[in-house]
Scaffold this active site. Structure first.
Site, PDB file in Angstrom:
ATOM      1  N   LYS A  49     -14.717  21.577  26.499  1.00  0.00           N
ATOM      2  CA  LYS A  49     -14.981  21.413  25.065  1.00  0.00           C
ATOM      3  C   LYS A  49     -13.803  21.938  24.245  1.00  0.00           C
ATOM      4  O   LYS A  49     -13.475  21.394  23.180  1.00  0.00           O
ATOM      5  CB  LYS A  49     -16.275  22.155  24.675  1.00  0.00           C
ATOM      6  CG  LYS A  49     -16.627  22.055  23.184  1.00  0.00           C
ATOM      7  CD  LYS A  49     -16.831  20.623  22.713  1.00  0.00           C
ATOM      8  CE  LYS A  49     -17.130  20.557  21.210  1.00  0.00           C
ATOM      9  NZ  LYS A  49     -18.458  21.082  20.853  1.00  0.00           N
ATOM     10  N   LYS A  63     -14.310  28.774  14.151  1.00  0.00           N
ATOM     11  CA  LYS A  63     -14.947  29.553  15.220  1.00  0.00           C
ATOM     12  C   LYS A  63     -14.527  29.015  16.579  1.00  0.00           C
ATOM     13  O   LYS A  63     -14.124  29.766  17.472  1.00  0.00           O
ATOM     14  CB  LYS A  63     -16.466  29.495  15.057  1.00  0.00           C
ATOM     15  CG  LYS A  63     -17.270  30.279  16.099  1.00  0.00           C
ATOM     16  CD  LYS A  63     -17.721  29.426  17.269  1.00  0.00           C
ATOM     17  CE  LYS A  63     -18.764  28.408  16.857  1.00  0.00           C
ATOM     18  NZ  LYS A  63     -19.290  27.627  18.022  1.00  0.00           N
TER      19      LYS A  63
END
Length: 232
Positions: free
Chosen positions: A115, A183
């Protein structure tokens, strides 16, 4: 049949609380069950949760997703899994119910690393798209016409096809928020430091997103990188 618990929260701290806190899921799961985490988090916390789960006789899979809200609603997510082969095989049928692409990338943590690759590529694509559109605007071109033409060639991308119209209209109150991308990029850059990977462009784009946040755009879609260029 195996029991499954799925979770998707905000960040590493949320995961620790939901999975291992005083009322955490792991300690209340049946032995042999599988905890599947769809959060985009660090690879380190995935391994941490896997160790805790093993102590309770529970399996663990990190399975971050890509595809956004629309992909989730349509059951067409891409899921990148980190798990042992047996756990992946057990979960494959249920994960296939809401995914269009599903693949085991390796052992626990590998899903999160995959990811991170996705987020690195997305950040670069969006910055390139923002710069191209900004260049077209400054040179008096019909931006929509340019995008329609080049989206049929080598420059085509999901971001171009799905974001150029809203970027032209300066609509950013939707989609994947800048604060969440920052983030994610924080996890990416921390992992890059650990592994020695060189990510100079990604680090720069993270700072560009910090500029967008300072403009009040923490909740804007990640395609709002163009607003930073327009403001200069």
């Amino acid at each position: 049949d195996a029991d499954f618990v799925m979770m998707c929260v905000g960040n590493d701290d949320d995961l620790r609380e939901v999975a291992m806190g005083a009322q955490g899921a792991i300690q209340h799961m049946r032995s042999g069950a599988l905890l599947i985490d769809h959060t985009t988090s660090s690879a380190g916390v995935a391994r941490e949760l896997a160790e805790e789960a093993e102590e309770w006789g529970v399996g663990f899979m990190d399975a971050p997703v890509s595809g956004g809200q629309l992909g989730a609603q349509k059951g067409e997510l891409t899921i990148m899994c980190g798990a042992n082969e047996a756990d992946f095989v057990n979960a494959e049928k249920i994960l296939a119910c809401y995914s269009i692409r599903l693949r085991r990338m390796g052992d626990v943590g590998a899903g999160q690393l995959a990811k991170m690759v996705n987020q690195i590529c997305v950040a670069g694509l969006l910055q390139g798209l923002a710069e191209g559109m900004h260049f077209a605007e400054r040179n008096g071109l019909d931006v929509a016409a340019v995008m329609e033409v080049i989206s049929q060639g080598a420059a085509a991308s999901w971001q171009m096809q799905n974001r150029y119209k809203t970027m032209i209209e300066r609509e950013f109150d939707f989609g994947f928020a800048v604060k969440w991308m920052r983030k994610d990029l924080g996890y990416v850059l921390a992992e890059a430091r650990r592994s020695g990977a060189s990510l100079p462009v990604t680090a720069l784009i993270d700072q560009f997103y910090a500029d967008v946040e300072s403009m009040g755009g923490a909740g804007w879609d990640t395609s709002s990188l163009i607003q930073r260029l327009r403001a200069q």
